[in-house]
Design a protein around this motif. Structure first.
Motif, PDB file in Angstrom:
ATOM      1  N   LEU A 155      65.570  51.701  39.672  1.00 58.84           N
ATOM      2  CA  LEU A 155      66.782  52.431  39.297  1.00 58.84           C
ATOM      3  C   LEU A 155      67.928  51.541  38.826  1.00 58.84           C
ATOM      4  CD1 LEU A 155      66.858  54.931  42.299  1.00 58.84           C
ATOM      5  CD2 LEU A 155      65.606  55.127  40.150  1.00 58.84           C
ATOM      6  N   ASN A 156      67.997  50.313  39.284  1.00 59.83           N
ATOM      7  CA  ASN A 156      69.173  49.471  39.029  1.00 59.83           C
ATOM      8  C   ASN A 156      69.550  49.271  37.570  1.00 59.83           C
ATOM      9  OD1 ASN A 156      69.741  49.217  41.714  1.00 59.83           O
ATOM     10  ND2 ASN A 156      68.719  47.251  41.941  1.00 59.83           N
ATOM     11  N   PRO A 157      68.621  48.998  36.668  1.00 59.86           N
ATOM     12  CA  PRO A 157      69.044  48.753  35.283  1.00 59.86           C
ATOM     13  C   PRO A 157      69.813  49.921  34.655  1.00 59.86           C
ATOM     14  CG  PRO A 157      66.804  48.006  35.592  1.00 59.86           C
ATOM     15  CD  PRO A 157      67.191  48.750  36.843  1.00 59.86           C
ATOM     16  N   ILE A 158      69.519  51.131  35.074  1.00 59.28           N
ATOM     17  CA  ILE A 158      70.204  52.297  34.518  1.00 59.28           C
ATOM     18  C   ILE A 158      71.368  52.724  35.395  1.00 59.28           C
ATOM     19  CG2 ILE A 158      69.911  54.752  33.973  1.00 59.28           C
ATOM     20  CD1 ILE A 158      67.066  53.967  33.012  1.00 59.28           C
ATOM     21  N   ARG A 159      71.159  52.776  36.685  1.00 61.34           N
ATOM     22  CA  ARG A 159      72.226  53.237  37.581  1.00 61.34           C
ATOM     23  C   ARG A 159      73.420  52.295  37.601  1.00 61.34           C
ATOM     24  NH1 ARG A 159      70.535  56.262  42.373  1.00 61.34           N
ATOM     25  NH2 ARG A 159      72.333  55.364  43.391  1.00 61.34           N
ATOM     26  N   GLN A 160      73.221  51.024  37.274  1.00 58.85           N
ATOM     27  CA  GLN A 160      74.360  50.095  37.274  1.00 58.85           C
ATOM     28  C   GLN A 160      75.406  50.499  36.242  1.00 58.85           C
ATOM     29  OE1 GLN A 160      72.739  46.237  36.464  1.00 58.85           O
ATOM     30  NE2 GLN A 160      72.401  46.645  34.304  1.00 58.85           N
ATOM     31  N   ASP A 161      74.991  51.231  35.195  1.00 64.75           N
ATOM     32  CA  ASP A 161      75.937  51.669  34.169  1.00 64.75           C
ATOM     33  C   ASP A 161      76.745  52.891  34.576  1.00 64.75           C
ATOM     34  OD1 ASP A 161      75.286  49.642  32.438  1.00 64.75           O
ATOM     35  OD2 ASP A 161      73.850  50.832  31.293  1.00 64.75           O
ATOM     36  N   VAL A 162      76.238  53.679  35.544  1.00 64.92           N
ATOM     37  CA  VAL A 162      76.954  54.894  35.925  1.00 64.92           C
ATOM     38  C   VAL A 162      77.415  54.904  37.367  1.00 64.92           C
ATOM     39  CG1 VAL A 162      75.944  56.411  34.200  1.00 64.92           C
ATOM     40  CG2 VAL A 162      74.821  56.147  36.388  1.00 64.92           C
ATOM     41  N   GLY A 163      76.801  54.118  38.231  1.00 63.46           N
ATOM     42  CA  GLY A 163      77.233  54.061  39.623  1.00 63.46           C
ATOM     43  C   GLY A 163      76.306  54.803  40.565  1.00 63.46           C
ATOM     44  N   THR A 164      76.847  55.771  41.273  1.00 64.94           N
ATOM     45  CA  THR A 164      76.124  56.455  42.346  1.00 64.94           C
ATOM     46  C   THR A 164      75.168  57.513  41.817  1.00 64.94           C
ATOM     47  OG1 THR A 164      77.761  58.210  42.566  1.00 64.94           O
ATOM     48  CG2 THR A 164      78.162  56.169  43.825  1.00 64.94           C
ATOM     49  N   ALA A 165      74.394  58.065  42.741  1.00 66.54           N
ATOM     50  CA  ALA A 165      73.493  59.165  42.404  1.00 66.54           C
ATOM     51  C   ALA A 165      74.285  60.354  41.866  1.00 66.54           C
ATOM     52  CB  ALA A 165      72.683  59.569  43.629  1.00 66.54           C
ATOM     53  N   GLU A 166      75.427  60.618  42.474  1.00 66.39           N
ATOM     54  CA  GLU A 166      76.274  61.725  42.019  1.00 66.39           C
ATOM     55  C   GLU A 166      76.811  61.464  40.616  1.00 66.39           C
ATOM     56  OE1 GLU A 166      76.729  60.141  45.017  1.00 66.39           O
ATOM     57  OE2 GLU A 166      75.802  61.704  46.256  1.00 66.39           O
ATOM     58  N   ASP A 167      77.162  60.225  40.322  1.00 65.62           N
ATOM     59  CA  ASP A 167      77.639  59.875  38.981  1.00 65.62           C
ATOM     60  C   ASP A 167      76.531  60.066  37.938  1.00 65.62           C
ATOM     61  OD1 ASP A 167      80.113  59.149  40.045  1.00 65.62           O
ATOM     62  OD2 ASP A 167      79.562  57.030  40.215  1.00 65.62           O
ATOM     63  N   TYR A 168      75.323  59.668  38.288  1.00 66.46           N
ATOM     64  CA  TYR A 168      74.212  59.826  37.346  1.00 66.46           C
ATOM     65  C   TYR A 168      73.943  61.313  37.108  1.00 66.46           C
ATOM     66  CZ  TYR A 168      69.822  59.395  34.921  1.00 66.46           C
ATOM     67  OH  TYR A 168      68.833  59.495  33.964  1.00 66.46           O
ATOM     68  N   GLN A 169      73.925  62.077  38.180  1.00 64.52           N
ATOM     69  CA  GLN A 169      73.692  63.514  38.047  1.00 64.52           C
ATOM     70  C   GLN A 169      74.772  64.153  37.168  1.00 64.52           C
ATOM     71  OE1 GLN A 169      73.871  65.833  41.697  1.00 64.52           O
ATOM     72  NE2 GLN A 169      72.370  67.257  40.862  1.00 64.52           N
ATOM     73  N   ALA A 170      76.022  63.782  37.367  1.00 63.58           N
ATOM     74  CA  ALA A 170      77.115  64.321  36.554  1.00 63.58           C
ATOM     75  C   ALA A 170      76.935  63.930  35.087  1.00 63.58           C
ATOM     76  CB  ALA A 170      78.456  63.826  37.088  1.00 63.58           C
ATOM     77  N   PHE A 171      76.525  62.681  34.837  1.00 61.51           N
ATOM     78  CA  PHE A 171      76.286  62.220  33.468  1.00 61.51           C
ATOM     79  C   PHE A 171      75.208  63.061  32.794  1.00 61.51           C
ATOM     80  CE2 PHE A 171      73.422  59.640  30.812  1.00 61.51           C
ATOM     81  CZ  PHE A 171      74.266  59.403  29.739  1.00 61.51           C
TER      82      PHE A 171
END
Length: 189
Positions: A155-171
């Motif tokens: 998950l790190n290569p992608i999640r590092q650009d948006v932050g938390t699980a909630e941030d990714y879900q919102a994106f």
């Protein structure tokens, strides 16, 4: 067969995809999806690549990967043949399961990883199979929003650009309606 247009370079990211021959299904029941992922892990993840995101649909698949070796073509061929033989044996069919060899796109921009992961995770929603990406069992979206503790996607290569699980879900969800058609990624061409 003609030479591939994309050169595979360790350390680089690629979108790998393929669909069923004549656009037919490649998965017929839940166990097929699980076996496909098991075989993908066996043939490719152990030595060849890291999976960043994936989605398996009834008649096609998508993987966003980072290469670790130059043996991708050979490993994908062995993997595809193994899965095809198992499906043919299980369902008493013969012939090719996939529409030719797998396709690939070199992902040469880190920012593109984020948008491509969204495209991959929204595939079941766009196809009308589910109303929300977390409802589709055969995608890495559940790992990204911490609804499942799978070990396949990194998950790190992608999640590092948006932050938390909630941030990714919102994106993913905020842009689901406005997702542009990425014609070069679509399998309907």
């Amino acid at each position: 067969m003609p030479r591939r247009q994309v050169d595979f370079v360790p350390g680089h990211h690629y979108h790998l995809y393929n669909r069923g021959n004549n656009r037919q299904n490649i998965f017929f029941e839940r166990e097929n999806y699980l076996y496909f992922l098991q075989q993908f892990r066996r043939y490719l993840v152990e030595d060849t690549l890291d999976v960043l995101a994936y989605c398996l649909m009834p008649n096609h698949y998508h993987f966003l990967v980072r290469l670790r070796s130059q043996t991708l073509s050979q490993q994908m061929q062995a993997f595809s043949l193994s899965y095809t033989k198992a499906i043919n044996r299980r369902y008493g069919r013969c012939g090719s399961l996939f529409q030719g060899r797998f396709r690939s796109i070199h992902v040469n921009c880190d920012r593109y990883l984020l948008y491509l992961s969204r495209y991959i995770h929204l595939n079941p929603v766009a196809a009308g199979f589910v109303e929300a990406p977390e409802a589709w069992e055969f995608s890495s979206y559940r790992e990204y929003v911490e609804l499942r503790q799978g070990t396949l996607p990194k998950l790190n290569p992608i999640r590092q650009d948006v932050g938390t699980a909630e941030d990714y879900q919102a994106f993913v969800l905020a842009n689901a309606v406005r997702l542009p058609k990425l014609s070069h990624l679509m399998l309907d061409e």
